[in-house]
Design a protein around this motif. Structure first.
Motif, PDB file in Angstrom:
ATOM      1  N   ARG A   1       0.781  -1.068   0.122  1.00 23.36           N
ATOM      2  CA  ARG A   1       0.057  -0.005   0.035  1.00 23.36           C
ATOM      3  C   ARG A   1       0.883   1.396  -0.037  1.00 23.36           C
ATOM      4  N   TYR A   2       1.875   1.214   0.616  1.00 23.91           N
ATOM      5  CA  TYR A   2       2.803   2.305   0.813  1.00 23.91           C
ATOM      6  C   TYR A   2       3.454   2.569  -0.537  1.00 23.91           C
ATOM      7  N   GLU A   3       3.657   1.676  -1.184  1.00 20.90           N
ATOM      8  CA  GLU A   3       4.420   1.667  -2.596  1.00 20.90           C
ATOM      9  C   GLU A   3       3.469   2.174  -3.496  1.00 20.90           C
ATOM     10  N   ASN A   4       2.219   2.417  -3.543  1.00 21.43           N
ATOM     11  CA  ASN A   4       1.306   2.430  -4.518  1.00 21.43           C
ATOM     12  C   ASN A   4       1.937   3.990  -5.163  1.00 21.43           C
ATOM     13  N   PRO A   5       2.250   4.028  -6.424  1.00 20.11           N
ATOM     14  CA  PRO A   5       2.722   5.247  -7.012  1.00 20.11           C
ATOM     15  C   PRO A   5       1.694   6.104  -7.135  1.00 20.11           C
ATOM     16  N   ALA A   6       0.267   5.698  -7.408  1.00 19.69           N
ATOM     17  CA  ALA A   6      -0.546   6.627  -7.582  1.00 19.69           C
ATOM     18  C   ALA A   6      -1.259   7.698  -6.611  1.00 19.69           C
ATOM     19  N   ILE A   7      -0.915   6.922  -5.102  1.00 17.89           N
ATOM     20  CA  ILE A   7      -1.095   8.019  -4.047  1.00 17.89           C
ATOM     21  C   ILE A   7      -0.167   8.737  -3.716  1.00 17.89           C
ATOM     22  N   ARG A   8      -0.412  10.243  -3.750  1.00 16.97           N
ATOM     23  CA  ARG A   8       0.469  11.075  -3.333  1.00 16.97           C
ATOM     24  C   ARG A   8       0.471  11.635  -1.834  1.00 16.97           C
ATOM     25  N   HIS A   9       0.560  10.872  -0.917  1.00 14.85           N
ATOM     26  CA  HIS A   9       0.500  11.152   0.346  1.00 14.85           C
ATOM     27  C   HIS A   9       1.651  12.012   1.144  1.00 14.85           C
ATOM     28  N   ARG A  10       1.408  13.061   1.351  1.00 12.00           N
ATOM     29  CA  ARG A  10       2.623  13.838   1.819  1.00 12.00           C
ATOM     30  C   ARG A  10       3.013  13.781   3.076  1.00 12.00           C
ATOM     31  N   THR A  11       4.548  13.548   3.367  1.00  4.86           N
ATOM     32  CA  THR A  11       4.962  13.434   4.697  1.00  4.86           C
ATOM     33  C   THR A  11       4.584  14.534   5.499  1.00  4.86           C
ATOM     34  N   TRP A  12       4.547  15.578   4.730  1.00  2.26           N
ATOM     35  CA  TRP A  12       3.938  16.872   5.690  1.00  2.26           C
ATOM     36  C   TRP A  12       2.763  16.521   6.189  1.00  2.26           C
ATOM     37  N   GLN A  13       1.813  16.258   5.499  1.00  2.00           N
ATOM     38  CA  GLN A  13       0.362  16.111   6.100  1.00  2.00           C
ATOM     39  C   GLN A  13       0.445  15.283   6.986  1.00  2.00           C
ATOM     40  N   ILE A  14       1.088  13.896   6.888  1.00  2.00           N
ATOM     41  CA  ILE A  14       0.965  12.958   8.143  1.00  2.00           C
ATOM     42  C   ILE A  14       1.810  13.646   9.490  1.00  2.00           C
ATOM     43  N   ALA A  15       2.520  14.434   9.157  1.00  2.00           N
ATOM     44  CA  ALA A  15       3.401  14.901  10.154  1.00  2.00           C
ATOM     45  C   ALA A  15       2.592  15.798  11.169  1.00  2.00           C
ATOM     46  N   MET A  16       1.483  16.452  10.538  1.00  2.00           N
ATOM     47  CA  MET A  16       0.679  17.300  11.366  1.00  2.00           C
ATOM     48  C   MET A  16       0.349  16.605  12.672  1.00  2.00           C
ATOM     49  N   ASP A  17      -0.048  17.571  13.747  1.00  2.00           N
ATOM     50  CA  ASP A  17      -0.527  17.185  14.863  1.00  2.00           C
ATOM     51  C   ASP A  17       0.028  15.910  15.944  1.00  2.00           C
ATOM     52  N   GLY A  18       1.421  15.944  15.435  1.00  4.21           N
ATOM     53  CA  GLY A  18       2.232  14.879  16.388  1.00  4.21           C
ATOM     54  C   GLY A  18       1.789  14.698  17.632  1.00  4.21           C
ATOM     55  N   SER A  19       1.936  15.836  18.284  1.00  2.00           N
ATOM     56  CA  SER A  19       1.631  15.875  19.786  1.00  2.00           C
ATOM     57  C   SER A  19       0.449  15.025  20.400  1.00  2.00           C
ATOM     58  N   GLN A  20      -0.402  14.941  19.336  1.00  4.32           N
ATOM     59  CA  GLN A  20      -1.868  14.185  19.758  1.00  4.32           C
ATOM     60  C   GLN A  20      -1.575  12.694  18.949  1.00  4.32           C
ATOM     61  N   LYS A  21      -0.705  12.398  18.459  1.00  5.20           N
ATOM     62  CA  LYS A  21      -0.514  11.284  17.649  1.00  5.20           C
ATOM     63  C   LYS A  21       0.539  10.295  18.272  1.00  5.20           C
ATOM     64  N   LEU A  22       1.920  10.831  18.590  1.00  3.09           N
ATOM     65  CA  LEU A  22       2.874   9.965  19.064  1.00  3.09           C
ATOM     66  C   LEU A  22       2.478   8.850  20.119  1.00  3.09           C
ATOM     67  N   PRO A  23       1.551   9.431  21.118  1.00  2.00           N
ATOM     68  CA  PRO A  23       1.661   8.548  22.353  1.00  2.00           C
ATOM     69  C   PRO A  23       0.780   6.962  21.809  1.00  2.00           C
ATOM     70  N   GLN A  24      -0.265   6.992  21.080  1.00  2.00           N
ATOM     71  CA  GLN A  24      -0.841   5.546  20.831  1.00  2.00           C
ATOM     72  C   GLN A  24      -0.396   5.047  19.393  1.00  2.00           C
ATOM     73  N   ARG A  25       0.479   6.011  18.741  1.00  2.00           N
ATOM     74  CA  ARG A  25       1.350   5.300  17.448  1.00  2.00           C
ATOM     75  C   ARG A  25       2.566   4.749  17.935  1.00  2.00           C
ATOM     76  N   ILE A  26       3.619   5.239  18.607  1.00  2.00           N
ATOM     77  CA  ILE A  26       4.798   5.008  18.842  1.00  2.00           C
ATOM     78  C   ILE A  26       4.943   4.879  20.256  1.00  2.00           C
ATOM     79  N   LEU A  27       4.802   5.744  21.019  1.00  2.00           N
ATOM     80  CA  LEU A  27       5.273   5.658  22.602  1.00  2.00           C
ATOM     81  C   LEU A  27       4.856   4.112  23.183  1.00  2.00           C
TER      82      LEU A  27
END
Ligand code: CS2
Length: 476
Positions: free
Chosen positions: A347-373
């Motif tokens: 799914r990540y490799e799909n070249p037709a999807i232009r999902h920006r790293t900048w978009q996903i980087a938004m709101d990290g303070s709300q995301k890090l705990p459940q995603r990584i910590l």
């Protein structure tokens, strides 16, 4: 854009309303609304959706002339498939007319309120789950009948339904938060209790807040997507959504009076317990998404597909799954996590999807705990190192300082952006790690104590080697 294309319009009468959706962004229109439209086609039912934008009028302005119809475009490596979705019957902009929104939510024909308001839309303390009563919108909502926040709308609308002697609606949250059903229930009960304890008791007894796991990669719609859709369909659609082929929706089957669309007939999984699915998805998909977002952005990669095409980042994400994430996960029944990881990578490799790293980087303070910590903490408990995820957190620590490793400014979007930037400005080098670890709404105290040394180390490697080389140095 070719001139004089006809504007997209619905092809059949609007369905009758059964759902109000709060937060009408691209994700819900490409995911939940598609399932609901299919369920109505397959099995009938009055499940038309009134969409509510809590902030900007942009989606309403684009959708109103199309009477709610829009094109959902599937982007697969082998080709593109547009399809018109006609489940949305009306779009409201909450700040323009909060009374209209509450009136719709109080209508007994509405049986379900769905939400995609993002992590910060719940106005809660991520560490405890309690509502943030200092949040200006929550403070407002406790003092006024016409609310501003999503939790405020839920509670005030439930208050009206109870006062009219009616039934509550089911609250179906579709945001990427662990235990999302219990979380929104806890917030609603806490606010209701402050307004009227009897209301809180009624919600606790009669209300339903099923947990869900939602999954489909849906990048923000870009200006040139509108032209692409015009070329594909011969229609002028100002509100298309672009999405990958994959989709998954796992829902705890607990609805008020069992009233819901026949989602099980169109591929949704209705289950007793969503927890294992939720952990798998938040940690394996969203956890690596965020890791690639910060490190990839700092390495100059614009999209997730660009990261997946870079052998260093491809090896990194596979390392994260195999060595740091899967070993501390309990798989859902009948699920092989190694297969799940392989499918994610495709799914990540799909070249037709232009999902920006900048978009996903938004709101990290709300995301890090459940995603990584959580994954980091569990590795530590098991006596293991998790240097790949530490490097991702170090990359976030650099990112929120607002200046890239190349000296270029970064447009950091985060509800805590000013505070994080302030902490970074006052602290150079590894002192920054200590300063950021002190933000308790992100890092529980024990976590900060246990991870200070590996994070200092990861941060030093990141800034001395650069993002890509620091990633390469981790790999065997
Ligand atoms: C992404 C998610 O923007 C983000 O933070 O990680 O939106 C992700 O694409 C979805 O959760 C996929 O289901």
């Amino acid at each position: 854009m070719p001139d004089n294309l006809p504007r997209l319009a619905p092809s059949r009468p609007r369905p009758r309303t059964g759902i109000v959706h709060l937060g009408l962004g691209a994700f819900f229109r490409a995911h939940g609304a598609v399932y609901i439209a299919e369920a109505m086609e397959r099995a009938g039912g009055d499940w038309g959706i009134i969409g509510v934008s809590l902030k900007s009028p942009a989606t309403r302005d684009a959708l109103a002339p199309q009477e709610g119809a829009y094109t959902a475009v599937e982007l697969a490596p082998e080709g593109t498939r547009p399809r018109v979705i006609e489940a949305v019957t009306e779009v409201l902009v909450a700040p323009e007319d909060p009374e209209a929104v509450l009136a719709r939510m109080a209508d007994p024909a509405v049986r379900i309120v769905t939400l995609t308001v993002t992590e910060k839309g719940y106005c809660h303390h991520p560490a405890t789950g309690a509502p943030d009563t200092d949040h200006p919108d929550i403070a407002h909502d406790l003092a006024h009948d016409l609310p501003k926040s999503a939790p405020g709308y839920l509670v005030r609308a439930l208050q009206r339904r109870r006062a009219a002697g009616g039934r509550p609606f089911t609250v179906l949250t579709c945001d990427n938060l662990p235990g999302n059903g219990a979380l929104v229930k806890g917030i609603a009960l806490d606010l209701a209790r402050r307004i009227d304890p009897d209301l809180a008791d009624w919600i606790a007894a009669e209300g339903r807040f099923p947990a869900t796991m939602v999954d489909r990669i849906v990048p923000a719609t870009k200006a040139d997507d509108i032209e692409t859709v015009a070329g594909l369909t011969g229609r002028d659609d100002r509100a298309p959504v672009m999405h990958e082929p994959f989709r998954q929706w796992v829902i705890e089957d607990s609805f008020v009076d069992d009233a819901r669309p026949a989602l099980e007939k169109v591929g949704a999984e209705l289950v007793q317990d969503v927890t294992a699915f939720e952990h798998m998805k938040l940690r394996m998909l969203n956890g690596t998404h965020s890791s690639l977002a910060y490190l990839g952005y700092l390495a100059g990669h614009e999209t997730i597909a660009a990261c997946a095409a870079d052998p260093v980042f491809a090896a990194y994400v596979k390392h994260l799954w195999a060595e740091e994430i899967i070993p501390v996960l309990t798989p859902p029944e009948n699920t092989d996590l190694a297969d799940y990881a392989r499918a994610l990578f495709r799914r990540y490799e799909n070249p037709a999807i232009r999902h920006r790293t900048w978009q996903i980087a938004m709101d990290g303070s709300q995301k890090l705990p459940q995603r990584i910590l959580g994954t980091l903490a569990e590795n530590r408990k098991a006596g293991r190192e998790a240097p790949g995820l530490c490097l991702a957190v170090a990359a976030w620590m650099h990112y929120v300082g607002g200046i890239g490793l190349d000296g270029q400014p970064i447009d950091v979007r985060d509800p805590l952006a000013d505070r994080l930037r302030g902490l970074c400005d006052g602290a150079a080098g590894t002192a920054r790690v200590e300063a950021l670890l002190g933000v308790e709404s992100i890092f529980p105290r024990d976590f900060a104590r246990d991870h200070a040394a590996p994070l200092r180390d990861a941060y030093a490697r990141l800034t001395s080697l650069g993002a890509r080389e620091a990633v390469r140095a981790l790999l065997p």
